[in-house]
Design an enzyme around this catalytic site. Structure first.
Site, PDB file in Angstrom:
ATOM      1  N   ALA A  44       1.067  -1.384   0.042  1.00 44.76           N
ATOM      2  CA  ALA A  44      -0.316  -0.202  -0.108  1.00 44.76           C
ATOM      3  C   ALA A  44       0.857   1.132  -0.524  1.00 44.76           C
ATOM      4  CB  ALA A  44      -1.138  -0.147   1.166  1.00 44.76           C
ATOM      5  N   ALA A  45       2.086   1.791  -0.007  1.00 50.50           N
ATOM      6  CA  ALA A  45       2.839   2.537   0.737  1.00 50.50           C
ATOM      7  C   ALA A  45       2.777   3.425  -0.388  1.00 50.50           C
ATOM      8  CB  ALA A  45       4.594   2.136   1.093  1.00 50.50           C
ATOM      9  N   GLY A  67       0.315   4.676   0.311  1.00 50.64           N
ATOM     10  CA  GLY A  67      -0.936   4.861   0.423  1.00 50.64           C
ATOM     11  C   GLY A  67      -2.180   5.769  -0.542  1.00 50.64           C
ATOM     12  N   ASP A 126       1.563  -2.740   4.366  1.00 51.85           N
ATOM     13  CA  ASP A 126       3.678  -3.138   3.365  1.00 51.85           C
ATOM     14  C   ASP A 126       3.964  -4.016   4.098  1.00 51.85           C
ATOM     15  OD1 ASP A 126       4.992  -2.551   1.500  1.00 51.85           O
ATOM     16  OD2 ASP A 126       3.739  -1.235   1.016  1.00 51.85           O
ATOM     17  N   CYS A 128       2.929  -0.055 -12.164  1.00 50.69           N
ATOM     18  CA  CYS A 128       3.474   1.137 -12.968  1.00 50.69           C
ATOM     19  C   CYS A 128       4.828  -0.166 -13.707  1.00 50.69           C
ATOM     20  CB  CYS A 128       4.217   1.520 -12.019  1.00 50.69           C
ATOM     21  SG  CYS A 128       5.267   1.663 -10.593  1.00 50.69           S
TER      22      CYS A 128
END
Length: 453
Positions: free
Chosen positions: A266-267, A269, A289, A387
């Site tokens: 998640a970081a 966030g 995380d 990504c």
């Protein structure tokens, strides 16, 4: 008493050497230095940032041009001298505000200052030749398209070769060219924290330029600000910094009020906070995380935004936790990846990449996906995103996941994403995945896949 007479070129040189020697991330080192020299004017900080980032970003092209004028092969130059030349060439080619004479003279001074006085004539000669004979700065012949794109856009050949095979020359050039364009900060304005117009008004009153970003109603670009944390709208938690592509990954999940959401990687966030806003106070987000440092970052962002329905947990996503088996309406997996889609924001990614790292990351992603599948309740949705631009990490992982997890089927993304995103790739969007390409789509390079149980 503060010293305003900092040698910004020397500081840029030290930053580049530190990044190379310690294999640190450029962004981390830059932030450290900008914090240390926060008293410098906005213009000086901007000069240092642009010179450092630009020189690293264009390193391969700069080395190509240096090699045209240097009798000594660039790879054999002392690291300090090589980087001094790179910084000077960057100023000569890209920084119109710097007179060529200043770029040359300051490079010679820096060579002496760093203890390489005997080489000042060598440095001076190369730079003066470049200024006097700029027509010699030629790119490789375009007939060798691999070499041409690699040098022109400072992109490692193995990445260019991969994209040429998967997307062709035209699209590969669009991708690589987009990385070198100026990037605006993209934000998600949180409608739940007040009127969107109020947020825009507050930003503009602080001298910020605000533009509408594509694809989502909540997405905007901001530019022209100095320090983000000084903006009133930021302090009040009215917006979160998040790329449009990352927002789209959350939109694809179709989160509803009352949903239980798990975000496993998640970081910092951004997705967790968007999910928390979507499921509202009647829902909950478990935001995980791998380290306390990362979960503290999520907590810090959630506090600033006044979000109370996020619970953070330190957890390794590759390890299954049976206590939440089949309890989640939505599971978000933004897996560790090679990051090729965000090279425009983090140029050091391309210099630390390798085919071997890609293969290892693909294995880690598969492991995390398989564990995440166990948390989804029947009828629930699993969103896998990266990504990066890599079929090995993206499409191949989707294919393998569906083969190994018979209880899941693809989620039709044409129902969740705006048509302008998927209209040119409707077949893959209907099949549950889409590859966003910088230069083709107006956002970072990003891959989104959806599954329903």
């Amino acid at each position: 008493m503060v010293n305003e007479n900092i040698d910004l070129r020397a500081l840029a040189l030290e930053t580049l050497l530190t990044v190379k020697k310690s294999r640190a991330k450029l962004g981390d080192v830059l932030n450290q230095e900008l914090k240390k020299y926060g008293y410098l004017s906005k213009e000086k900080r901007a000069f240092y940032t642009r010179l450092t980032e630009g020189t690293l970003e264009q390193k391969m092209l700069l080395d190509h041009f240096i090699g045209i004028y240097s009798k000594t092969p660039v790879r054999k130059l002392k690291p300090v001298v090589r980087n001094i030349l790179r910084l000077a060439f960057y100023q000569i080619i890209y920084m119109d505000s710097v007179p060529d004479s200043a770029a040359v003279n300051e490079a010679v001074k820096l060579t002496v200052k760093k203890g390489f006085g005997p080489l000042k004539g060598f440095v001076n000669g190369i730079l003066r030749s470049a200024v006097r004979e700029p027509e010699r700065m030629r790119l490789p012949d375009r007939e060798d398209i691999l070499r041409y794109i690699s040098v022109k856009y400072s992109m490692p050949e193995f990445i260019v070769k991969q994209w040429l095979e998967e997307y062709g020359a035209g699209t590969t050039e669009k991708i690589c060219g987009s990385f070198l364009k100026d990037k605006k900060t993209s934000i998600r304005i949180r409608g739940c924290k007040g009127d969107v117009k109020e947020c825009i008004s507050l930003l503009e009153s602080d001298g910020v330029n605000v533009e509408k970003a594509p694809y989502l109603n909540c997405a905007y670009y901001i530019s022209g600000y100095d320090r983000l944390y000084e903006l009133e709208a930021f302090r009040r938690g009215m917006f979160a910094v998040q790329d449009v592509s990352s927002m789209l990954a959350v939109s694809a999940a179709g989160i509803r009020p009352g949903d239980m959401v798990l975000d496993v990687c998640a970081a910092p966030g951004g997705k967790s906070m968007f999910a928390a806003d979507e499921c509202k106070d009647s829902g909950k987000v478990i935001s995980r995380d791998i380290s306390e440092r990362k979960t503290e970052l999520i907590e810090e962002n959630a506090r600033r935004c006044g979000i109370t329905n996020i619970r953070t947990e330190v957890w390794d996503a590759s390890v299954f936790s049976p206590e939440i088996r089949e309890r989640m309406d939505v599971v978000l997996v933004d897996a560790p990846c090679s990051g090729y889609g965000i090279i425009g924001k983090k140029p050091d990614i391309k210099y630390n990449a390798s085919p071997e790292k890609q293969e290892e990351l693909a294995k880690i992603q598969k492991k995390i996906l398989d564990k995440a599948a166990g948390y989804v309740r029947p009828g629930g949705r699993l969103i896998f995103s990266t990504c990066t631009i890599s079929k090995m990490e993206n499409e191949e992982n989707v294919k393998t996941f569906l083969e190994d997890n018979a209880g899941f089927k693809p989620l039709d993304l044409t129902e969740a994403l705006p048509e302008e995103i998927w209209k040119n790739s409707a077949d893959t969007a209907k099949d549950g995945y889409i590859q966003l390409l910088p230069g083709v789509h107006d956002c970072d390079g990003f891959f989104i896949a959806g599954f329903i149980k």
